[in-house]
Design a protein around this motif. Structure first.
Motif, PDB file in Angstrom:
ATOM      1  N   GLU A  40       0.866  -1.183   0.000  1.00  0.00           N
ATOM      2  CA  GLU A  40       0.000   0.000   0.000  1.00  0.00           C
ATOM      3  C   GLU A  40       0.897   1.224   0.000  1.00  0.00           C
ATOM      4  O   GLU A  40       1.797   1.350   0.833  1.00  0.00           O
ATOM      5  CB  GLU A  40      -0.887   0.002   1.244  1.00  0.00           C
ATOM      6  CG  GLU A  40      -1.923   1.122   1.268  1.00  0.00           C
ATOM      7  CD  GLU A  40      -2.778   1.078   2.528  1.00  0.00           C
ATOM      8  OE1 GLU A  40      -2.206   1.228   3.634  1.00  0.00           O
ATOM      9  OE2 GLU A  40      -3.995   0.876   2.416  1.00  0.00           O
ATOM     10  N   VAL A  41       0.682   2.120  -0.963  1.00  0.00           N
ATOM     11  CA  VAL A  41       1.509   3.311  -1.078  1.00  0.00           C
ATOM     12  C   VAL A  41       0.641   4.556  -1.047  1.00  0.00           C
ATOM     13  O   VAL A  41      -0.548   4.508  -1.362  1.00  0.00           O
ATOM     14  CB  VAL A  41       2.348   3.295  -2.378  1.00  0.00           C
ATOM     15  CG1 VAL A  41       3.250   2.067  -2.425  1.00  0.00           C
ATOM     16  CG2 VAL A  41       1.453   3.351  -3.614  1.00  0.00           C
ATOM     17  N   GLU A  42       1.252   5.663  -0.644  1.00  0.00           N
ATOM     18  CA  GLU A  42       0.576   6.953  -0.641  1.00  0.00           C
ATOM     19  C   GLU A  42       1.253   7.860  -1.660  1.00  0.00           C
ATOM     20  O   GLU A  42       2.472   8.057  -1.615  1.00  0.00           O
ATOM     21  CB  GLU A  42       0.621   7.604   0.733  1.00  0.00           C
ATOM     22  CG  GLU A  42      -0.096   8.947   0.773  1.00  0.00           C
ATOM     23  CD  GLU A  42      -0.076   9.583   2.152  1.00  0.00           C
ATOM     24  OE1 GLU A  42      -0.882  10.495   2.388  1.00  0.00           O
ATOM     25  OE2 GLU A  42       0.735   9.168   2.991  1.00  0.00           O
ATOM     26  N   THR A  43       0.471   8.383  -2.576  1.00  0.00           N
ATOM     27  CA  THR A  43       0.970   9.343  -3.540  1.00  0.00           C
ATOM     28  C   THR A  43       0.510  10.729  -3.141  1.00  0.00           C
ATOM     29  O   THR A  43      -0.139  10.901  -2.111  1.00  0.00           O
ATOM     30  CB  THR A  43       0.449   9.010  -4.953  1.00  0.00           C
ATOM     31  OG1 THR A  43      -0.955   9.311  -5.009  1.00  0.00           O
ATOM     32  CG2 THR A  43       0.652   7.540  -5.283  1.00  0.00           C
ATOM     33  N   ALA A  44       0.829  11.689  -3.962  1.00  0.00           N
ATOM     34  CA  ALA A  44       0.362  13.048  -3.702  1.00  0.00           C
ATOM     35  C   ALA A  44      -1.133  13.177  -3.888  1.00  0.00           C
ATOM     36  O   ALA A  44      -1.724  14.184  -3.525  1.00  0.00           O
ATOM     37  CB  ALA A  44       1.085  14.034  -4.623  1.00  0.00           C
ATOM     38  N   LYS A  45      -1.777  12.146  -4.456  1.00  0.00           N
ATOM     39  CA  LYS A  45      -3.212  12.192  -4.717  1.00  0.00           C
ATOM     40  C   LYS A  45      -4.016  11.334  -3.761  1.00  0.00           C
ATOM     41  O   LYS A  45      -5.080  11.729  -3.304  1.00  0.00           O
ATOM     42  CB  LYS A  45      -3.495  11.730  -6.158  1.00  0.00           C
ATOM     43  CG  LYS A  45      -2.808  12.561  -7.223  1.00  0.00           C
ATOM     44  CD  LYS A  45      -3.382  13.956  -7.328  1.00  0.00           C
ATOM     45  CE  LYS A  45      -2.778  14.729  -8.480  1.00  0.00           C
ATOM     46  NZ  LYS A  45      -3.286  16.089  -8.576  1.00  0.00           N
ATOM     47  N   ALA A  46      -3.551  10.113  -3.477  1.00  0.00           N
ATOM     48  CA  ALA A  46      -4.390   9.190  -2.714  1.00  0.00           C
ATOM     49  C   ALA A  46      -3.562   8.004  -2.242  1.00  0.00           C
ATOM     50  O   ALA A  46      -2.391   7.853  -2.583  1.00  0.00           O
ATOM     51  CB  ALA A  46      -5.555   8.694  -3.586  1.00  0.00           C
ATOM     52  N   MET A  47      -4.219   7.150  -1.428  1.00  0.00           N
ATOM     53  CA  MET A  47      -3.652   5.868  -1.023  1.00  0.00           C
ATOM     54  C   MET A  47      -4.116   4.810  -2.018  1.00  0.00           C
ATOM     55  O   MET A  47      -5.300   4.744  -2.343  1.00  0.00           O
ATOM     56  CB  MET A  47      -4.146   5.499   0.369  1.00  0.00           C
ATOM     57  CG  MET A  47      -3.768   6.498   1.433  1.00  0.00           C
ATOM     58  SD  MET A  47      -2.188   6.130   2.195  1.00  0.00           S
ATOM     59  CE  MET A  47      -2.626   4.706   3.159  1.00  0.00           C
ATOM     60  N   VAL A  48      -3.188   3.987  -2.497  1.00  0.00           N
ATOM     61  CA  VAL A  48      -3.549   2.936  -3.445  1.00  0.00           C
ATOM     62  C   VAL A  48      -2.825   1.656  -3.081  1.00  0.00           C
ATOM     63  O   VAL A  48      -1.741   1.675  -2.500  1.00  0.00           O
ATOM     64  CB  VAL A  48      -3.210   3.321  -4.905  1.00  0.00           C
ATOM     65  CG1 VAL A  48      -4.053   4.471  -5.390  1.00  0.00           C
ATOM     66  CG2 VAL A  48      -1.730   3.657  -5.046  1.00  0.00           C
ATOM     67  N   GLU A  49      -3.458   0.528  -3.418  1.00  0.00           N
ATOM     68  CA  GLU A  49      -2.819  -0.774  -3.274  1.00  0.00           C
ATOM     69  C   GLU A  49      -2.241  -1.169  -4.626  1.00  0.00           C
ATOM     70  O   GLU A  49      -2.908  -1.047  -5.659  1.00  0.00           O
ATOM     71  CB  GLU A  49      -3.822  -1.820  -2.800  1.00  0.00           C
ATOM     72  CG  GLU A  49      -4.260  -1.642  -1.362  1.00  0.00           C
ATOM     73  CD  GLU A  49      -5.186  -2.766  -0.898  1.00  0.00           C
ATOM     74  OE1 GLU A  49      -5.690  -3.494  -1.764  1.00  0.00           O
ATOM     75  OE2 GLU A  49      -5.396  -2.900   0.318  1.00  0.00           O
ATOM     76  N   VAL A  50      -1.013  -1.628  -4.614  1.00  0.00           N
ATOM     77  CA  VAL A  50      -0.325  -1.984  -5.853  1.00  0.00           C
ATOM     78  C   VAL A  50      -0.283  -3.502  -5.966  1.00  0.00           C
ATOM     79  O   VAL A  50       0.284  -4.180  -5.093  1.00  0.00           O
ATOM     80  CB  VAL A  50       1.103  -1.411  -5.873  1.00  0.00           C
ATOM     81  CG1 VAL A  50       1.811  -1.791  -7.173  1.00  0.00           C
ATOM     82  CG2 VAL A  50       1.074   0.095  -5.702  1.00  0.00           C
ATOM     83  N   PRO A  51      -0.857  -4.079  -7.036  1.00  0.00           N
ATOM     84  CA  PRO A  51      -0.815  -5.520  -7.223  1.00  0.00           C
ATOM     85  C   PRO A  51       0.415  -5.951  -8.019  1.00  0.00           C
ATOM     86  O   PRO A  51       0.920  -5.200  -8.851  1.00  0.00           O
ATOM     87  CB  PRO A  51      -2.099  -5.805  -8.017  1.00  0.00           C
ATOM     88  CG  PRO A  51      -2.274  -4.566  -8.836  1.00  0.00           C
ATOM     89  CD  PRO A  51      -1.731  -3.419  -8.026  1.00  0.00           C
ATOM     90  N   CYS A  52       0.884  -7.134  -7.755  1.00  0.00           N
ATOM     91  CA  CYS A  52       2.043  -7.672  -8.460  1.00  0.00           C
ATOM     92  C   CYS A  52       1.568  -8.453  -9.688  1.00  0.00           C
ATOM     93  O   CYS A  52       0.667  -9.285  -9.589  1.00  0.00           O
ATOM     94  CB  CYS A  52       2.846  -8.588  -7.543  1.00  0.00           C
ATOM     95  SG  CYS A  52       4.312  -9.300  -8.319  1.00  0.00           S
ATOM     96  N   PRO A  53       2.172  -8.221 -10.854  1.00  0.00           N
ATOM     97  CA  PRO A  53       1.730  -8.925 -12.061  1.00  0.00           C
ATOM     98  C   PRO A  53       2.262 -10.348 -12.165  1.00  0.00           C
ATOM     99  O   PRO A  53       1.955 -11.044 -13.118  1.00  0.00           O
ATOM    100  CB  PRO A  53       2.278  -8.044 -13.188  1.00  0.00           C
ATOM    101  CG  PRO A  53       3.502  -7.422 -12.613  1.00  0.00           C
ATOM    102  CD  PRO A  53       3.200  -7.194 -11.152  1.00  0.00           C
TER     103      PRO A  53
END
Length: 439
Positions: A40-53
């Motif tokens: 889970e990462v936080e950008t300047a816009k929002a919190m998002v979950e990053v999935p692994c391909p």
């Protein structure tokens, strides 16, 4: 033949170039499936979950919680096509044998597979999966040197303690089994740092005091507000309005809706008033193209509203507010507010606004001079609604009074237009029946 595939921080869109690791969702040794969220990462816009391909066994992670990484930096490596079934977990890991991966990037942005339960491989299983001769492993996209490996820390409390004191765990030698860093190791390092003699103060030394990094959402807000003040010649006008009839209309609407029906909020009513006012004064629903020296009047009203969260101030956007009813606006505000509270707003829900409504009355204050949400042309601020003495129909009475403030870009209009907009808003607050003319 097993492959060790490297997964890098993907392009998160919206012009974002970096993100901060908030929480790892997998550990080294876990079996992951294609499109399973791993961080889970936080950008300047929002919190998002990053999935692994990729699907397989996690062999390394790069970056502690709190670390800021640029797009393209390594996140983790996965052993794909490994005989993880020998770990006693069955054949579920066969889904990780696809070398190409899914090609998807973010949860909610095209990833359709549901999250898969995380499984940990027993030590002997991990050895069977990744401890193979170097000559027999095809390494794809190797991690550039020097690449920091995972820190031998198990407890998140230890990580948090180190982060709070600005301590780099990679410089510590753990006293636990196999070099594991324990809480006692971190506390000892903190004491040593506190007892160390402070460097001599010089005229060029930075001011003493607690330092809070301006990054993530708070950093983005700081940049936008500073840019607004640099580029926009703003002016503010304000007026007091008698909101007694507005509050009575809200009570009547909610009473007629019946038990269990969603309640109409004051913010939703004010938002509907704003869309009606912008239809009369479209100059304020615009932006300025400074390079072309042109005012761009926008056909749709995408209404932003300021929301205070634990991560800072955010402005979710109600799309096509001009085409919505009061109830529809209210429902969308409620949905976006909940998403802001939980940190699940997407970048798309935080961008593209054309006009912002700021209800700072919830903080118990009467008025302010709002800073325009760049690159918009105006913001309406609303103070608290409180009983005050008011001359009503020629007599002194106690009425529900609110202060309304409009900050506007003086390049897009003059004071007459801004005053006309604010006066119409105030008239609708005082006599909500005026809205029937624009329905």
């Amino acid at each position: 033949m097993p492959q060790v595939l490297e997964f890098r921080l993907p392009d998160l869109g919206e012009g974002l170039t970096e993100a901060e690791i908030v929480r790892w969702l997998v550990e080294v040794g876990d079996v992951v499936a294609i499109d399973q969220p791993v961080v889970e990462v936080e950008t300047a816009k929002a919190m998002v979950e990053v999935p692994c391909p990729y699907g397989g066994v996690v062999t390394a992670r790069f970056g502690d919680e709190g670390t800021e990484l640029p797009v393209g930096a390594p996140l983790l490596t996965v052993a794909v096509g490994s005989p993880v079934g020998s770990a006693g977990d069955g054949a579920d890991a066969d889904s990780g044998a696809e070398d190409s991966g899914s090609g998807n990037v973010l949860v909610g942005y095209g990833t359709g597979a549901p999250p898969v339960r995380r499984r940990r491989v027993r030590p002997e299983g991990l050895k069977a999966a990744v401890a193979v001769p170097v000559a027999s492993v095809e390494v794809v996209a190797p991690v550039p040197e020097p690449a920091p490996g995972p820190v031998a820390v198990v407890s998140p409390l230890v990580r948090r303690l180190a982060r709070q004191h600005g301590l780099d765990l990679r410089g510590l030698a753990g006293s636990g089994p196999d070099g594991l860093i324990l809480r006692a190791d971190v506390e000892s390092a903190i004491r040593s740092a506190a007892e160390a003699p402070a460097p001599e103060a010089t005229a060029s030394s930075a001011p003493a005091g607690e330092r809070v990094a301006l990054r993530g959402v708070r950093g983005a807000v700081a940049d936008k507000l500073a840019r607004s003040r640099r580029e926009i010649p703003d002016a503010t006008c304000w007026v007091d309005a008698d909101a007694t009839e507005l509050m009575a209309a809200r009570a009547a609407m909610n009473g007629a809706a019946g038990a269990g029906a969603p309640k109409v909020s004051v913010l939703a009513l004010l938002a509907r008033i704003c869309t009606a006012a912008l239809a009369r004064y479209p100059e304020l629903n615009s932006t300025v193209d400074q390079e072309a020296r042109e005012i761009v009047r926008l056909p749709q009203v995408h209404l932003g509203f300021a929301a205070q969260t634990d991560r800072g101030l955010v402005v979710p956007v109600v799309r096509d507010a001009h085409a919505r009813t009061t109830e529809s606006i209210g429902a969308e505000i409620a949905r976006l507010t909940e998403a802001a509270r939980t940190g699940s707003l997407t970048p798309a829900e935080l961008t593209g606004g054309t006009f912002t409504l700021n209800n700072y009355g919830v903080f118990g204050v009467d008025g302010s001079t709002p800073i325009i949400n760049h690159p918009e042309a105006a913001m309406l601020g609303v103070g608290r609604i409180v009983p005050k003495p008011w001359v009503y129909e020629g007599e002194l009475a106690v009425r529900q009074v609110v202060q309304l403030s409009l900050t506007f870009d003086h390049r897009v209009c003059d004071g007459g237009t801004a005053g006309g907009f604010l006066r119409y808003v105030a008239d609708c607050v005082e006599r909500p029946v005026l809205l029937l003319r624009s329905v």
